[in-house]
Motif scaffolding. Structure first.
Motif, PDB file in Angstrom:
ATOM      1  N   TYR A  56       0.850  -1.167   0.000  1.00 49.49           N
ATOM      2  CA  TYR A  56       0.000   0.000   0.000  1.00 49.49           C
ATOM      3  C   TYR A  56       0.900   1.236   0.000  1.00 49.49           C
ATOM      4  N   ARG A  57       0.419   2.280  -0.664  1.00 45.37           N
ATOM      5  CA  ARG A  57       1.069   3.588  -0.621  1.00 45.37           C
ATOM      6  C   ARG A  57       0.065   4.565  -0.018  1.00 45.37           C
ATOM      7  N   GLY A  58       0.474   5.228   1.040  1.00 44.88           N
ATOM      8  CA  GLY A  58      -0.471   6.071   1.751  1.00 44.88           C
ATOM      9  C   GLY A  58       0.024   7.481   2.005  1.00 44.88           C
ATOM     10  N   TRP A  59      -0.890   8.299   2.482  1.00 48.08           N
ATOM     11  CA  TRP A  59      -0.603   9.672   2.904  1.00 48.08           C
ATOM     12  C   TRP A  59      -1.095   9.870   4.332  1.00 48.08           C
ATOM     13  N   TYR A  77      -5.176  -0.421   7.803  1.00 47.96           N
ATOM     14  CA  TYR A  77      -4.550   0.500   6.863  1.00 47.96           C
ATOM     15  C   TYR A  77      -4.336   1.898   7.424  1.00 47.96           C
ATOM     16  N   SER A  78      -5.112   2.298   8.407  1.00 49.77           N
ATOM     17  CA  SER A  78      -5.020   3.673   8.910  1.00 49.77           C
ATOM     18  C   SER A  78      -3.968   3.839  10.006  1.00 49.77           C
ATOM     19  N   SER A  79      -3.345   2.747  10.408  1.00 46.94           N
ATOM     20  CA  SER A  79      -2.331   2.817  11.459  1.00 46.94           C
ATOM     21  C   SER A  79      -0.968   3.103  10.852  1.00 46.94           C
ATOM     22  N   SER A  80      -0.293   4.110  11.372  1.00 47.44           N
ATOM     23  CA  SER A  80       1.034   4.446  10.850  1.00 47.44           C
ATOM     24  C   SER A  80       2.024   3.308  11.080  1.00 47.44           C
ATOM     25  N   ARG A  81       1.743   2.456  12.041  1.00 50.64           N
ATOM     26  CA  ARG A  81       2.668   1.346  12.324  1.00 50.64           C
ATOM     27  C   ARG A  81       2.684   0.314  11.200  1.00 50.64           C
ATOM     28  N   GLN A  82       1.701   0.378  10.321  1.00 50.06           N
ATOM     29  CA  GLN A  82       1.658  -0.563   9.207  1.00 50.06           C
ATOM     30  C   GLN A  82       2.597  -0.175   8.063  1.00 50.06           C
ATOM     31  N   TYR A  83       3.176   1.001   8.146  1.00 50.48           N
ATOM     32  CA  TYR A  83       3.974   1.539   7.050  1.00 50.48           C
ATOM     33  C   TYR A  83       5.456   1.572   7.440  1.00 50.48           C
ATOM     34  N   SER A  84       6.260   0.942   6.606  1.00 44.49           N
ATOM     35  CA  SER A  84       7.684   0.788   6.925  1.00 44.49           C
ATOM     36  C   SER A  84       8.551   1.902   6.368  1.00 44.49           C
ATOM     37  N   TYR A  85       8.086   2.518   5.312  1.00 41.13           N
ATOM     38  CA  TYR A  85       8.879   3.524   4.622  1.00 41.13           C
ATOM     39  C   TYR A  85       8.136   4.858   4.642  1.00 41.13           C
ATOM     40  N   TRP A  86       8.891   5.933   4.876  1.00 44.48           N
ATOM     41  CA  TRP A  86       8.306   7.263   5.010  1.00 44.48           C
ATOM     42  C   TRP A  86       9.126   8.298   4.243  1.00 44.48           C
ATOM     43  N   GLY A  87       8.423   9.281   3.720  1.00 47.80           N
ATOM     44  CA  GLY A  87       9.083  10.435   3.135  1.00 47.80           C
ATOM     45  C   GLY A  87       9.396  11.466   4.210  1.00 47.80           C
ATOM     46  N   GLN A  88      10.015  12.544   3.785  1.00 47.64           N
ATOM     47  CA  GLN A  88      10.435  13.573   4.734  1.00 47.64           C
ATOM     48  C   GLN A  88       9.341  14.603   5.002  1.00 47.64           C
ATOM     49  N   GLY A  89       8.306  14.586   4.188  1.00 39.04           N
ATOM     50  CA  GLY A  89       7.173  15.480   4.401  1.00 39.04           C
ATOM     51  C   GLY A  89       7.217  16.718   3.528  1.00 39.04           C
ATOM     52  N   THR A  90       6.036  17.232   3.223  1.00 41.57           N
ATOM     53  CA  THR A  90       5.918  18.479   2.476  1.00 41.57           C
ATOM     54  C   THR A  90       4.842  19.341   3.139  1.00 41.57           C
ATOM     55  N   GLN A  91       5.120  20.623   3.288  1.00 39.27           N
ATOM     56  CA  GLN A  91       4.216  21.515   4.009  1.00 39.27           C
ATOM     57  C   GLN A  91       3.076  21.960   3.106  1.00 39.27           C
ATOM     58  N   VAL A  92       1.870  21.865   3.625  1.00 39.33           N
ATOM     59  CA  VAL A  92       0.682  22.401   2.965  1.00 39.33           C
ATOM     60  C   VAL A  92       0.069  23.431   3.909  1.00 39.33           C
ATOM     61  N   THR A  93      -0.083  24.645   3.427  1.00 41.33           N
ATOM     62  CA  THR A  93      -0.659  25.715   4.225  1.00 41.33           C
ATOM     63  C   THR A  93      -1.851  26.297   3.482  1.00 41.33           C
ATOM     64  N   VAL A  94      -2.995  26.303   4.145  1.00 39.92           N
ATOM     65  CA  VAL A  94      -4.217  26.821   3.541  1.00 39.92           C
ATOM     66  C   VAL A  94      -4.625  28.068   4.310  1.00 39.92           C
ATOM     67  N   SER A  95      -4.668  29.183   3.626  1.00 47.31           N
ATOM     68  CA  SER A  95      -5.033  30.442   4.268  1.00 47.31           C
ATOM     69  C   SER A  95      -6.528  30.703   4.141  1.00 47.31           C
ATOM     70  N   SER A  96      -7.054  31.376   5.135  1.00 44.64           N
ATOM     71  CA  SER A  96      -8.500  31.658   5.132  1.00 44.64           C
ATOM     72  C   SER A  96      -8.815  32.983   4.449  1.00 44.64           C
ATOM     73  N   ALA A 137      -0.980  21.334   7.321  1.00 37.01           N
ATOM     74  CA  ALA A 137      -0.188  20.309   7.998  1.00 37.01           C
ATOM     75  C   ALA A 137       1.021  19.966   7.139  1.00 37.01           C
ATOM     76  N   VAL A 138       1.911  19.189   7.721  1.00 31.98           N
ATOM     77  CA  VAL A 138       2.958  18.538   6.931  1.00 31.98           C
ATOM     78  C   VAL A 138       2.389  17.208   6.463  1.00 31.98           C
ATOM     79  N   TYR A 139       2.463  16.978   5.170  1.00 32.37           N
ATOM     80  CA  TYR A 139       1.928  15.757   4.585  1.00 32.37           C
ATOM     81  C   TYR A 139       3.081  14.797   4.286  1.00 32.37           C
ATOM     82  N   TYR A 140       2.905  13.562   4.748  1.00 31.45           N
ATOM     83  CA  TYR A 140       3.917  12.534   4.581  1.00 31.45           C
ATOM     84  C   TYR A 140       3.375  11.398   3.718  1.00 31.45           C
ATOM     85  N   CYS A 141       4.190  10.912   2.803  1.00 29.66           N
ATOM     86  CA  CYS A 141       3.800   9.700   2.105  1.00 29.66           C
ATOM     87  C   CYS A 141       4.497   8.512   2.773  1.00 29.66           C
ATOM     88  N   ALA A 142       3.912   7.355   2.588  1.00 31.47           N
ATOM     89  CA  ALA A 142       4.413   6.162   3.248  1.00 31.47           C
ATOM     90  C   ALA A 142       4.119   4.941   2.397  1.00 31.47           C
TER      91      ALA A 142
END
Length: 125
Positions: A33-36, A106-125, A92-97
């Motif tokens: 699985y590839r997740g976010w 599938y929703s548990s982060s412990r199920q994912y062995s590989y992680w990216g470093q993250g990318t920042q997403v900022t939504v202004s109001s 948030a910082v979004y990470y792929c895994a």
């Protein structure tokens, strides 16, 4: 060396869209699985979406259903997250895994062995 590298984050106004990409190198993730996931300041990392190797199983967190779409291109070893109708609370910082999981865990982060470093997403109001 296995690497997951996210891209596509940035600053966007509420209601706008972003497309995140996560390119993998060093191995193919056949059967994985590839997740976010995402993590906002002061909060725990939370599940966003995940997709099986075949693309036949896709799961979303309730708070993104109807707004976000996950997809993958196995030939490019890349997974995508199309984010529409963004809200300030999506900041948030979004990470792929990548991991081997199933329809129950599938929703548990412990199920994912590989992680990216993250990318920042900022939504202004």
């Amino acid at each position: 060396q296995v690497q997951l590298v996210e891209s596509g984050g940035g600053l966007v106004q509420a209601g706008g869209s972003l497309r995140l990409s996560c390119a993998a190198s060093g191995r193919t993730f056949s059967g994985y699985y590839r997740g976010w996931f995402r993590q906002a300041p002061g909060k725990e990392r939370e599940f966003v979406a995940t997709i099986s190797w075949s693309g036949g199983s896709i799961y979303y967190a309730d708070f993104v259903k109807g707004r976000f779409t996950i997809s993958r291109d196995n030939a490019k070893n890349t997974v995508y997250l199309q984010m529409n109708s963004l809200k300030p609370e999506d900041t948030a910082v979004y990470y792929c895994a990548a991991g081997i999981t199933d329809s129950y865990r599938y929703s548990s982060s412990r199920q994912y062995s590989y992680w990216g470093q993250g990318t920042q997403v900022t939504v202004s109001s």
